[in-house]
Design an enzyme around this catalytic site. Structure first.
Site, mmCIF file in Angstrom:
data_model
loop_
_atom_site.group_PDB
_atom_site.id
_atom_site.type_symbol
_atom_site.label_atom_id
_atom_site.label_comp_id
_atom_site.label_asym_id
_atom_site.label_seq_id
_atom_site.Cartn_x
_atom_site.Cartn_y
_atom_site.Cartn_z
ATOM 1 N N SER A 1 -14.129 -20.435 7.122
ATOM 2 C CA SER A 1 -15.005 -21.583 6.884
ATOM 3 C C SER A 1 -15.151 -22.473 8.114
ATOM 4 C CB SER A 1 -14.498 -22.407 5.699
ATOM 5 O OG SER A 1 -13.212 -22.939 5.953
ATOM 6 N N ASP A 2 -14.034 -22.817 8.779
ATOM 7 C CA ASP A 2 -14.176 -23.727 9.917
ATOM 8 C C ASP A 2 -14.804 -23.035 11.122
ATOM 9 O OD1 ASP A 2 -11.909 -22.218 10.285
ATOM 10 O OD2 ASP A 2 -10.563 -23.896 10.688
ATOM 11 N N CYS A 3 -14.537 -21.745 11.302
ATOM 12 C CA CYS A 3 -15.220 -20.997 12.368
ATOM 13 C C CYS A 3 -16.724 -20.967 12.103
ATOM 14 C CB CYS A 3 -14.682 -19.573 12.449
ATOM 15 S SG CYS A 3 -12.923 -19.467 12.815
ATOM 16 N N GLU B 1 -18.155 -24.511 12.831
ATOM 17 C CA GLU B 1 -18.271 -24.789 14.267
ATOM 18 C C GLU B 1 -19.359 -23.923 14.904
ATOM 19 O OE1 GLU B 1 -16.844 -27.349 15.384
ATOM 20 O OE2 GLU B 1 -15.384 -27.689 13.797
#
Length: 779
Positions: free
Chosen positions: A503-505, A508
């Protein structure tokens, strides 16, 4: 094979004079067992070139190795110098901008900040790879590499996959990270543990060192540590598994890992799809090897090790009695009584039944077949990279056990180089590469510098890498029946071939593409098609939980009590998927920008998401005003993300108590020299622990500085920001680099991860945001 370290013979020294390691980018070679969805974009592999390098370059490498060795107890992470030396030479980089210093009592002018920033930007741009990503070491745990060596030893491929120079560098890494007490930690900065000491010991012996061999008497010192701390009967469960596979432990001394787990019906709370993906993927091949009771060849070395690792004859060990034993140094998560009761029930009542006729034919064989079906599915959908390095080795060994001459195993061998990294401290195994993760932040840092006209080519290549690295498809076939979530539109931690959405990759990566879409295409390339952005949004929205938080890989929601069944002793929170402050904050920032640029797409869903996510972040705040960081060290990291997420959601110091408390936390933890420095011990202890002697760390300082900028601290008292910026500027090295300091990454509460790129990305980004957001006087 045994290597002489301290005084090489003249002949050996002459033979190695022309030898250098080279990092190759986006290359697949002609291996028929290697394939890619993306022409190997992001792939990074090391090759040994016996002809490369001038005498001066080789001397520089040797000096870097010696310097690391001499300072190995002071700075544990490598400075990742081999790749940097290579790239700076290939780019013909010379720092032409003179350094600047801010004297005590002197104001930081706009020109001073600009000069420091420009030096950092030009230096870091020179470290970009040809395919647009920034390579960097991503390692640190000391249980990554030895199982790979053990697997290759068992399968008979050690000397082909790791020829002599590889083995030399593996030994270097082991020697250089041995603790002063003779043991090895769970990670490079950790206290000695039985798990990693025994694994490192076995690895040294496999690589040819005798019982009294090794640099600084490494083998004997390691053996003494093992025998002084209870012998390998006190190995944690993962260690007992690997020793059983090697023939150095009896399977009856391990708790059961029945492959029948993969036959359980979906209505049960411990159904595989409800497990955290990494937990699932580790125990999948482990259960296959356990179900087979596989044991590697009993060689003369194995018989010697049986004598060296125990304080009693091997045949006299009471295996049943040592099942629950674990060295106190290894215990972070003590097993609750209910878990031991479960293992005992499986061990005494269930497992004997499943290994006898007719159940061994009716159930066990079917379970083993189902398990291998899942292993092959995961292998194929990651192009044989698998989800991570622990799983990679186990899946590779399972494929060899199934068919030693089969294509599955050969495809695994072809992807071993993807995991290998070489630096001045030797050869290590990476988690699986942080190409996309590092590049996403590097791009944002460079964009914040407002120097796009000077680095247009760098930005265009970075943009191209991010676009090419997005996952274009979901996992193959009926992926839900294989316990997989959607992945189309996501970004992975590493490259497209890896295939696993994070999710965070994804947030970003989406943020980078949106920022580039605001820039002239003739400078940074064509913007990404809206449909692909929509796919990314779908991923993020699909991973939000009812509490507003965002999970990392797959939707969370399994019952929390399942964590009582955590079978590891040295990790926490590994059984089920959880929500994370950092993932949630990243997604808020990405979706706020997306909503601004594409206001008509899923508007209500996105607004609901942002509201719930902001509330989740507020709810997760600690009493001291900080937020716990799950992927970086620790409260400084979590607080930077949280403040950024809340600010993006429209909160500010005046209307949000959480921002006020978070700001106070950062101000209260600032060091005398203007920086911030947090010990990795904050992560396992779950309380803020400063670095010894109140030292500062430049990465922590940049995180805190950017957190305070998010909270608009300059409107109240600008002095803390100036003090932090002064430290960053004055710490810059002659060539525009920044010094490597303490380890800054973490996973599963208790294991640290070295992100070698962080020392460049974050000080650069901190100075960039400071220069951009803070009014500075002109000279």
């Amino acid at each position: 094979m045994s290597f002489v370290w301290v005084e090489e013979s003249k002949e050996c020294s002459e033979q190695r004079k022309g030898s250098m390691w080279k990092l190759k980018i986006a290359q697949g070679g002609k291996d028929p067992y290697l394939y890619s969805t993306n022409n190997y974009v992001g792939r990074q592999t090391w090759e040994f070139d016996p002809e490369a390098g001038t005498p001066e370059e080789r001397a520089e490498v040797e000096a870097a190795r010696l310097n690391f060795y001499n300072n190995r107890y002071r700075v544990k992470p490598s400075a990742d110098l081999l790749y940097r030396m290579q790239f700076l030479k290939e780019k013909n980089f010379k720092q032409t901008i003179p350094p600047v210093k801010v004297e005590d009592g002197e104001e930081i002018t706009y020109e001073t900040a600009t000069t420091a920033l420009k030096r950092a930007v030009h230096f870091y741009s020179a470290l970009q790879a040809s395919d647009g990503h920034w390579p960097a070491e991503n390692s640190g745990p000391l249980f990554f590499l030895p199982p790979l060596v053990m697997c290759l030893y068992i399968t008979g491929h050690l000397n082909t996959v790791f020829p002599a120079e590889h083995q030399r560098e593996i030994l270097r890494y082991i020697y250089y990270h041995q603790n002063e007490d003779g043991g090895w930690g769970l990670h490079i900065e950790g206290h000695s543990t039985m798990f990693c000491t025994a694994l490192s010991y076995i690895c040294m012996r496999i690589l040819g060192e005798g019982p009294d061999g090794g640099l600084d008497n490494a083998v004997a010192r390691g053996r003494k540590w093992i025998l002084d701390h209870g012998t390998v009967t006190a190995m944690p469960s993962w260690g007992k598994t690997w020793l059983s596979i090697m023939g150095l432990f009896d399977w009856s001394g391990s708790n059961p890992m029945p492959p029948e787990f993969w036959l359980l019906p979906s209505f049960l709370p411990m159904y595989p799809a409800k497990m955290w993906c990494y937990c699932r993927m580790v125990y999948m091949p482990m259960s296959y090897l356990y179900g087979k009771r596989f044991v590697g060849p009993i060689t003369p070395l194995i018989l010697q090790l049986r004598e060296e690792l125990y304080d009693q004859p091997y045949e006299q060990v009471n295996w049943k009695q040592v099942r629950h034993e674990c060295a106190k140094e290894d215990i972070y998560y003590p097993h609750p009584k209910i878990q031991d009761l479960l293992w005992d029930t499986l061990y005494i009542a269930i497992e004997p039944l499943l290994t006898r006729w007719p159940f061994n034919k009716l159930v066990r064989e079917r379970a083993l077949q189902r398990t291998m079906k899942h292993i092959h599915y995961e292998d194929e959908n990651s192009r044989y990279i698998t989800i991570g390095c622990v799983e990679k080795v186990l899946c590779m060994l399972a494929c060899w056990v199934e068919d030693p001459n089969g294509d599955y195993f050969k495809k695994h061998l072809a992807r071993v180089p993807d995991y290998i990294w070489v630096a001045e401290d030797g050869m290590k195994m990476q988690s699986f590469g942080s190409q996309q993760w590092d590049t996403g932040f590097a791009i944002q840092a460079l964009l914040a510098s407002n120097m796009s006209d000077e680095i247009g080519e760098t930005l265009a290549k970075g943009h191209d890498f991010v676009k090419k690295s997005q996952v274009k498809d979901n996992p193959s076939g009926d992926f839900k029946s294989m316990h997989r979530h959607i992945s189309k539109g996501s970004w992975t931690f590493s490259d497209q071939d890896h295939g696993w959405q994070v999710s965070d990759c994804t947030a970003e990566g989406l943020k980078c593409c949106l920022l580039f879409s605001l820039m002239p295409p003739e400078l940074v390339g064509e913007k990404m098609e809206p449909e692909r952005l929509y796919d990314s949004v779908n991923i993020l929205l699909s991973l939000q939980s009812k509490n507003g938080g965002l999970a990392a890989w797959e939707p969370a929601g399994a019952p929390e009590w399942l964590e009582l069944l955590n079978p590891t002793e040295f990790f926490a929170d590994i059984v089920i998927e959880h929500e994370y402050v950092e993932c949630t904050a990243s997604a808020i920032q990405a979706l706020v920008l997306f909503k601004k640029l594409y206001p008509g797409h899923r508007k209500k869903d996105i607004e609901t998401f942002i509201k719930g996510a902001a509330q989740y972040i507020e709810d997760r705040q600690m009493p001291d005003g900080s937020w716990y960081g799950s992927w970086g060290v620790c409260f400084t990291y979590g607080t930077w993300f949280a403040l950024g997420g809340l600010a993006a959601a429209g909160k500010n110091y005046d209307n949000c108590a959480a921002i006020r408390k978070g700001t106070e936390f950062l101000l209260n933890t600032q060091c005398e020299n203007g920086g911030w420095g947090e010990s990795y011990r904050s992560c396992p202890e779950k309380r803020y622990v400063p670095l010894e002697e109140n030292k500062s760390n430049l990465v922590h300082t940049a995180w805190a500085l950017m957190g305070l900028i998010h909270s608009r601290q300059a409107e109240r008292d600008i002095t803390p920001l100036h003090r932090a910026a002064k430290l960053l500027i004055n710490s810059q090295l002659e060539n525009g680099d920044f010094p490597q300091q303490e380890i800054t990454g973490v996973f599963m509460k208790n294991c640290m991860q070295h992100y070698a790129a962080y020392r460049n990305i974050y000080p650069l980004w901190g100075i960039a945001e400071y220069r951009k957001q803070i009014p500075l006087p002109l000279r």
